[in-house]
Design a protein around this motif. Sequence first.
Motif, PDB file in Angstrom:
ATOM      1  N   VAL A   1       0.844  -1.194   0.000  1.00  0.00           N
ATOM      2  CA  VAL A   1       0.000   0.000   0.000  1.00  0.00           C
ATOM      3  C   VAL A   1       0.878   1.242   0.000  1.00  0.00           C
ATOM      4  N   SER A   2       1.900   1.244   0.814  1.00  0.00           N
ATOM      5  CA  SER A   2       2.801   2.395   0.898  1.00  0.00           C
ATOM      6  C   SER A   2       3.452   2.689  -0.449  1.00  0.00           C
ATOM      7  N   GLN A   3       3.929   1.653  -1.130  1.00  0.00           N
ATOM      8  CA  GLN A   3       4.536   1.840  -2.447  1.00  0.00           C
ATOM      9  C   GLN A   3       3.524   2.376  -3.457  1.00  0.00           C
ATOM     10  N   LEU A   4       2.311   1.841  -3.418  1.00  0.00           N
ATOM     11  CA  LEU A   4       1.273   2.287  -4.343  1.00  0.00           C
ATOM     12  C   LEU A   4       0.918   3.745  -4.098  1.00  0.00           C
ATOM     13  N   LEU A   5       0.740   4.118  -2.839  1.00  0.00           N
ATOM     14  CA  LEU A   5       0.399   5.503  -2.514  1.00  0.00           C
ATOM     15  C   LEU A   5       1.501   6.457  -2.954  1.00  0.00           C
ATOM     16  N   THR A   6       2.741   6.058  -2.774  1.00  0.00           N
ATOM     17  CA  THR A   6       3.869   6.894  -3.197  1.00  0.00           C
ATOM     18  C   THR A   6       3.866   7.056  -4.714  1.00  0.00           C
ATOM     19  N   ALA A   7       3.639   5.965  -5.443  1.00  0.00           N
ATOM     20  CA  ALA A   7       3.635   6.015  -6.905  1.00  0.00           C
ATOM     21  C   ALA A   7       2.497   6.880  -7.444  1.00  0.00           C
ATOM     22  N   LEU A   8       1.359   6.865  -6.776  1.00  0.00           N
ATOM     23  CA  LEU A   8       0.185   7.593  -7.267  1.00  0.00           C
ATOM     24  C   LEU A   8       0.103   9.031  -6.751  1.00  0.00           C
ATOM     25  N   ALA A   9       1.107   9.468  -6.007  1.00  0.00           N
ATOM     26  CA  ALA A   9       1.114  10.845  -5.501  1.00  0.00           C
ATOM     27  C   ALA A   9       1.373  11.809  -6.656  1.00  0.00           C
ATOM     28  N   GLY A  10       0.820  12.977  -6.560  1.00  0.00           N
ATOM     29  CA  GLY A  10       1.070  13.996  -7.576  1.00  0.00           C
ATOM     30  C   GLY A  10      -0.139  14.281  -8.433  1.00  0.00           C
ATOM     31  N   ALA A  11       0.059  15.170  -9.388  1.00  0.00           N
ATOM     32  CA  ALA A  11      -1.047  15.659 -10.206  1.00  0.00           C
ATOM     33  C   ALA A  11      -1.420  14.723 -11.355  1.00  0.00           C
ATOM     34  N   GLU A  12      -0.535  13.775 -11.722  1.00  0.00           N
ATOM     35  CA  GLU A  12      -0.832  12.907 -12.862  1.00  0.00           C
ATOM     36  C   GLU A  12      -0.556  11.439 -12.546  1.00  0.00           C
ATOM     37  N   PRO A  13      -1.282  10.874 -11.579  1.00  0.00           N
ATOM     38  CA  PRO A  13      -1.041   9.481 -11.205  1.00  0.00           C
ATOM     39  C   PRO A  13      -1.387   8.489 -12.315  1.00  0.00           C
ATOM     40  N   LEU A  14      -2.210   8.896 -13.270  1.00  0.00           N
ATOM     41  CA  LEU A  14      -2.588   8.009 -14.370  1.00  0.00           C
ATOM     42  C   LEU A  14      -1.366   7.574 -15.187  1.00  0.00           C
ATOM     43  N   TYR A  15      -0.358   8.430 -15.227  1.00  0.00           N
ATOM     44  CA  TYR A  15       0.823   8.179 -16.054  1.00  0.00           C
ATOM     45  C   TYR A  15       2.038   7.709 -15.261  1.00  0.00           C
ATOM     46  N   ALA A  16       1.922   7.622 -13.955  1.00  0.00           N
ATOM     47  CA  ALA A  16       3.059   7.249 -13.104  1.00  0.00           C
ATOM     48  C   ALA A  16       3.380   5.765 -13.257  1.00  0.00           C
ATOM     49  N   ALA A  17       4.677   5.452 -13.299  1.00  0.00           N
ATOM     50  CA  ALA A  17       5.088   4.046 -13.326  1.00  0.00           C
ATOM     51  C   ALA A  17       4.684   3.400 -12.008  1.00  0.00           C
ATOM     52  N   LEU A  18       4.045   2.254 -12.097  1.00  0.00           N
ATOM     53  CA  LEU A  18       3.637   1.532 -10.891  1.00  0.00           C
ATOM     54  C   LEU A  18       4.860   0.836 -10.298  1.00  0.00           C
ATOM     55  N   PRO A  19       4.888   0.661  -8.976  1.00  0.00           N
ATOM     56  CA  PRO A  19       6.060   0.087  -8.309  1.00  0.00           C
ATOM     57  C   PRO A  19       6.481  -1.254  -8.919  1.00  0.00           C
ATOM     58  N   GLY A  20       7.771  -1.383  -9.178  1.00  0.00           N
ATOM     59  CA  GLY A  20       8.306  -2.631  -9.702  1.00  0.00           C
ATOM     60  C   GLY A  20       8.002  -2.891 -11.167  1.00  0.00           C
ATOM     61  N   THR A  21       7.469  -1.886 -11.876  1.00  0.00           N
ATOM     62  CA  THR A  21       7.125  -2.055 -13.290  1.00  0.00           C
ATOM     63  C   THR A  21       7.528  -0.811 -14.064  1.00  0.00           C
ATOM     64  N   THR A  22       7.395  -0.899 -15.366  1.00  0.00           N
ATOM     65  CA  THR A  22       7.533   0.283 -16.223  1.00  0.00           C
ATOM     66  C   THR A  22       6.160   0.688 -16.750  1.00  0.00           C
ATOM     67  N   ARG A  23       5.120   0.046 -16.246  1.00  0.00           N
ATOM     68  CA  ARG A  23       3.757   0.286 -16.726  1.00  0.00           C
ATOM     69  C   ARG A  23       3.006   1.233 -15.799  1.00  0.00           C
ATOM     70  N   SER A  24       2.037   1.912 -16.366  1.00  0.00           N
ATOM     71  CA  SER A  24       1.194   2.844 -15.619  1.00  0.00           C
ATOM     72  C   SER A  24      -0.259   2.385 -15.682  1.00  0.00           C
ATOM     73  N   LEU A  25      -1.110   3.059 -14.925  1.00  0.00           N
ATOM     74  CA  LEU A  25      -2.539   2.770 -15.017  1.00  0.00           C
ATOM     75  C   LEU A  25      -3.057   3.097 -16.420  1.00  0.00           C
TER      76      LEU A  25
END
Length: 166
Positions: free
Chosen positions: A134-158
């Motif tokens: 959960v902590s990693q996910l919340l960190t990755a999705l922080a900011g103004a454009e979480p749709l494009y953020a790389a998800l933890p441990g991947t190069t893929r985004s939502l």
Amino acid sequence: MNTCLRAIATAALLLMLGHVAAAPAASAAATGHSYVDIDGYISSDADVNAWYGAVYQLNRNFDDICGDTFCEGDYSNIQALRFACAVDSGNGEVSQCVWGFAASEESVDPQTGRVLVNLPGWRCVAPLAPHTTVSQLLTALAGAEPLYAALPGTTRSLYDGLIDCL
């Protein structure tokens, strides 16, 4: 989309998601794991604010790009419903996140004057890496454009997950 059609589309998608979501519960009992919605897992003010901030921004990001991407073609009115994640209550690992969407296509039958409605729904699974916390996910999705953020441990985004889904 008017309120009535939105309610129908939401109800149809929730029914569809409910049938799919029932399967993991049986496997959870077999593995000894207990899973909860992320809403029921996070408790600190910082995590609650981070989660609801991320969900808010995800919906904004989707609305910003919908008309130029996913909402062209047959369904020009795709609506994001809910982004939900299941969390192992014992270790805080996210087992799956799903984003529900609904749309409609209306046409008039020239013979009867009736309005015909097609109400598709989509269940878009986030491309999460195994053992994402959960902590990693919340960190990755922080900011103004979480749709494009790389998800933890991947190069893929939502966004990449939506391309695969919608």
